[in-house]
Design a protein around this motif. Structure first.
Motif, short mmCIF file in Angstrom:
data_model
loop_
_atom_site.label_atom_id
_atom_site.label_comp_id
_atom_site.label_asym_id
_atom_site.label_seq_id
_atom_site.Cartn_x
_atom_site.Cartn_y
_atom_site.Cartn_z
N THR A 293 0.83 -1.21 0.00
CA THR A 293 0.00 0.00 0.00
C THR A 293 0.86 1.26 0.00
OG1 THR A 293 -1.78 -1.13 1.21
CG2 THR A 293 -1.80 1.27 1.26
N VAL A 294 1.96 1.23 0.76
CA VAL A 294 2.84 2.40 0.87
C VAL A 294 3.77 2.50 -0.34
CG1 VAL A 294 4.67 3.49 2.23
CG2 VAL A 294 2.75 2.38 3.39
N ILE A 295 4.27 1.34 -0.80
CA ILE A 295 5.22 1.35 -1.92
C ILE A 295 4.45 1.52 -3.22
CG2 ILE A 295 6.93 0.06 -3.21
CD1 ILE A 295 7.75 -1.32 -0.75
N GLY A 296 4.35 2.72 -3.68
CA GLY A 296 3.73 2.99 -4.96
C GLY A 296 4.74 3.63 -5.89
N ALA A 297 4.24 4.44 -6.78
CA ALA A 297 5.11 5.10 -7.76
C ALA A 297 6.18 5.94 -7.10
CB ALA A 297 4.25 5.97 -8.68
N GLY A 298 5.79 6.72 -6.09
CA GLY A 298 6.73 7.64 -5.45
C GLY A 298 7.83 6.93 -4.70
N PHE A 299 7.48 5.94 -3.90
CA PHE A 299 8.44 5.24 -3.05
C PHE A 299 9.39 4.39 -3.90
CE2 PHE A 299 10.26 2.15 -0.30
CZ PHE A 299 10.18 2.62 1.00
N ALA A 300 8.84 3.47 -4.69
CA ALA A 300 9.67 2.52 -5.43
C ALA A 300 10.54 3.20 -6.48
CB ALA A 300 8.79 1.46 -6.10
N SER A 301 10.10 4.34 -7.00
CA SER A 301 10.89 5.06 -8.00
C SER A 301 12.02 5.86 -7.39
CB SER A 301 10.00 6.01 -8.80
OG SER A 301 9.56 7.08 -7.98
N GLY A 302 11.94 6.10 -6.06
CA GLY A 302 12.93 6.92 -5.38
C GLY A 302 12.54 8.39 -5.29
N GLN A 303 11.46 8.77 -5.96
CA GLN A 303 11.07 10.17 -6.01
C GLN A 303 10.65 10.68 -4.62
OE1 GLN A 303 10.88 13.73 -7.35
NE2 GLN A 303 11.19 12.18 -8.93
N GLU A 304 9.86 9.88 -3.88
CA GLU A 304 9.45 10.28 -2.53
C GLU A 304 10.65 10.38 -1.60
OE1 GLU A 304 6.52 7.77 -0.81
OE2 GLU A 304 5.05 8.12 -2.38
N ILE A 305 11.50 9.36 -1.64
CA ILE A 305 12.67 9.33 -0.75
C ILE A 305 13.57 10.52 -1.05
CG2 ILE A 305 14.63 7.97 0.03
CD1 ILE A 305 11.88 6.79 0.71
N MET A 306 13.67 10.89 -2.31
CA MET A 306 14.49 12.04 -2.70
C MET A 306 13.89 13.33 -2.15
SD MET A 306 17.18 12.93 -4.53
CE MET A 306 17.45 11.81 -5.91
N LYS A 307 12.59 13.53 -2.32
CA LYS A 307 11.93 14.77 -1.92
C LYS A 307 11.86 14.93 -0.40
CE LYS A 307 10.66 16.08 -6.13
NZ LYS A 307 11.24 17.27 -6.78
N PHE A 308 11.60 13.83 0.31
CA PHE A 308 11.37 13.92 1.75
C PHE A 308 12.63 13.68 2.59
CE2 PHE A 308 7.08 13.41 0.22
CZ PHE A 308 6.31 14.16 1.09
N PHE A 309 13.61 12.95 2.04
CA PHE A 309 14.79 12.60 2.85
C PHE A 309 16.12 12.90 2.16
CE2 PHE A 309 11.32 9.61 3.93
CZ PHE A 309 11.10 10.02 5.23
N GLY A 310 16.24 12.58 0.88
CA GLY A 310 17.50 12.77 0.18
C GLY A 310 17.96 14.21 0.14
N VAL A 311 17.03 15.14 0.11
CA VAL A 311 17.37 16.56 0.05
C VAL A 311 18.14 17.02 1.29
CG1 VAL A 311 15.21 17.34 1.12
CG2 VAL A 311 16.41 18.85 -0.46
N PHE A 312 18.02 16.28 2.41
CA PHE A 312 18.70 16.64 3.66
C PHE A 312 20.05 15.95 3.83
CE2 PHE A 312 14.08 16.97 4.56
CZ PHE A 312 14.02 18.33 4.78
N GLY A 313 20.51 15.24 2.80
CA GLY A 313 21.80 14.56 2.91
C GLY A 313 21.74 13.43 3.92
N VAL A 314 22.82 13.26 4.69
CA VAL A 314 22.86 12.15 5.66
C VAL A 314 21.83 12.31 6.77
CG1 VAL A 314 25.27 11.57 5.21
CG2 VAL A 314 24.73 13.27 6.96
N LYS A 315 21.37 13.53 7.00
CA LYS A 315 20.31 13.73 8.01
C LYS A 315 19.02 13.04 7.59
CE LYS A 315 20.66 18.26 7.96
NZ LYS A 315 21.88 18.49 7.15
N GLY A 316 18.92 12.72 6.31
CA GLY A 316 17.75 12.00 5.82
C GLY A 316 17.59 10.63 6.46
N PHE A 317 18.74 10.02 6.86
CA PHE A 317 18.67 8.72 7.53
C PHE A 317 17.93 8.83 8.87
CE2 PHE A 317 22.45 8.00 4.80
CZ PHE A 317 22.00 6.87 4.14
N LEU A 318 18.14 9.94 9.57
CA LEU A 318 17.42 10.16 10.83
C LEU A 318 15.92 10.26 10.57
CD1 LEU A 318 19.76 12.84 12.49
CD2 LEU A 318 19.67 10.37 12.96
N GLY A 319 15.57 10.95 9.51
CA GLY A 319 14.16 11.07 9.15
C GLY A 319 13.55 9.72 8.81
#
Length: 346
Positions: free
Chosen positions: A16-42
């Motif tokens: 249910t959670v893994i859709g287009a945004g998650f599996a493509s990396g787009q969500e992870i990029m927008k919500f976590f990747g933009v913060f660099g290594v701090k994204g791991f904390l998120g």
């Protein structure tokens, strides 16, 4: 024989959670990747919240024998306020379905070099056919797709690490983005996802045998989402300068598996989009058709043809605009689920 229903529950949760945004990396990029290594904390914060929310919803569905998200909302907010949140949920489901259509368009354009519109149309038609025959196969689809996603994502991430090393091209990252800092971004990420999770998981009372299985399904589902998100974020940070501008960054990462690997992941990604499109679209169709008293099959056809033009706005643009907005709006639902459980209202 020991029950393993919790495995099915966790796969449905993950799917249910893994859709287009998650599996493509787009969500992870927008919500976590933009913060660099701090994204791991998120991601760690979001994984913990996913485990808690998943367990709470499944236990509540089992304990109260809920038959749909409407029952869940009424038990938390009462009849009047639940109507307001139901409108929010319906808009989310509508928007979420549009994002899945747009994701299909992006795959066909970036991977198969075909028209963006063709990808949207194919997803629209295949989901419409499924809507006409209901979605009894959603559990089977998730049991097939989710293990493939787990294996594919982890394998790709390890290959990138072995070739490039743990050298991040985006280490420091931004201090603040459209979703705030890394902590607020994690909360917003979980809150908008909790809407689709609530819609799908609240229909699973018939396959939840006991409270223990419900808890295990929620915890394992949340843990898997945490692991998957980490293994997506690692290669995205390593290859950040090459993939941050792409609509489907994980397809670029998939090149490390060779041409066949990229093709396989493209199919897996499309399958993830398909299962999420079915969950969002059917949830919206079933509820709205009852509200306006129109035949469900007829409304399914109308629904698909209305959403196709919206999907042409673009995949990454829809995620950038809709997901943070829905996440902020859905925070009261997230907080209410936790507080209602603490005070034993659900």
């Amino acid at each position: 024989m020991k029950s393993r229903k919790w495995v099915n529950l966790s796969f449905i949760y993950i799917g249910t959670v893994i859709g287009a945004g998650f599996a493509s990396g787009q969500e992870i990029m927008k919500f976590f990747g933009v913060f660099g290594v701090k994204g791991f904390l998120g991601i760690i914060v979001s994984g913990i919240l996913f485990s808690i929310i998943g367990s709470i919803i499944l236990v509540s569905v089992y304990k109260n024998d809920l038959k749909g998200y409407q029952d869940f909302l009424v038990s938390m907010f009462g009849n009047k306020l639940s109507s307001v949140f139901e409108i929010i949920i319906l808009f989310f489901l509508f928007g979420g379905y549009c994002v899945m259509l747009a994701g299909s368009g992006a795959i066909f354009f970036e991977r198969f070099h075909l028209s963006y519109s063709i990808g949207i149309f194919i997803m629209g038609i295949t989901t419409m056919v499924t809507f006409l025959f209901s979605i009894k196969g959603i559990s089977i689809a998730n049991q097939i797709i989710v293990p493939l996603l787990l294996a594919g994502i982890i394998t790709m991430s390890m290959l990138v690490i072995l070739k490039e090393g743990l050298v991040f091209s985006n280490y420091r990252g931004a201090e603040i983005s459209i979703t705030g800092n890394w902590l607020t971004s994690a909360v917003i990420y979980v809150s908008y996802n909790c809407i689709s999770v609530l819609v799908v998981m609240s229909t699973l009372s018939s396959i939840i045998p006991n409270k223990t299985e419900a808890i295990k399904g929620g915890l394992f589902g949340g843990l898997c989402l945490l692991v998957l998100a980490i293994f997506i974020l690692i290669p995205l940070l390593i290859l950040y300068t090459d993939v941050f501008h792409l609509e489907l960054p994980m397809l670029k990462v998939a090149e490390y598996l060779g041409e066949n690997g990229e093709k396989i992941y493209s199919l897996i990604l499309w399958g993830a989009m398909f299962t999420t499109a079915i969950a969002n679209g059917f949830g919206c169709i079933r509820r709205v058709s009852k509200i306006i008293k129109i035949d469900e099959r007829l409304f399914s056809i109308l629904f698909v043809f209305v959403t196709i033009p919206m999907a042409k706005i673009g995949f990454s643009r829809l995620i950038s605009i809709l997901y943070p907005l829905y996440g902020i709006i859905a925070i009261p639902i997230l907080v209410s689920i936790i507080l209602s459980f603490i005070f034993k209202k659900i």
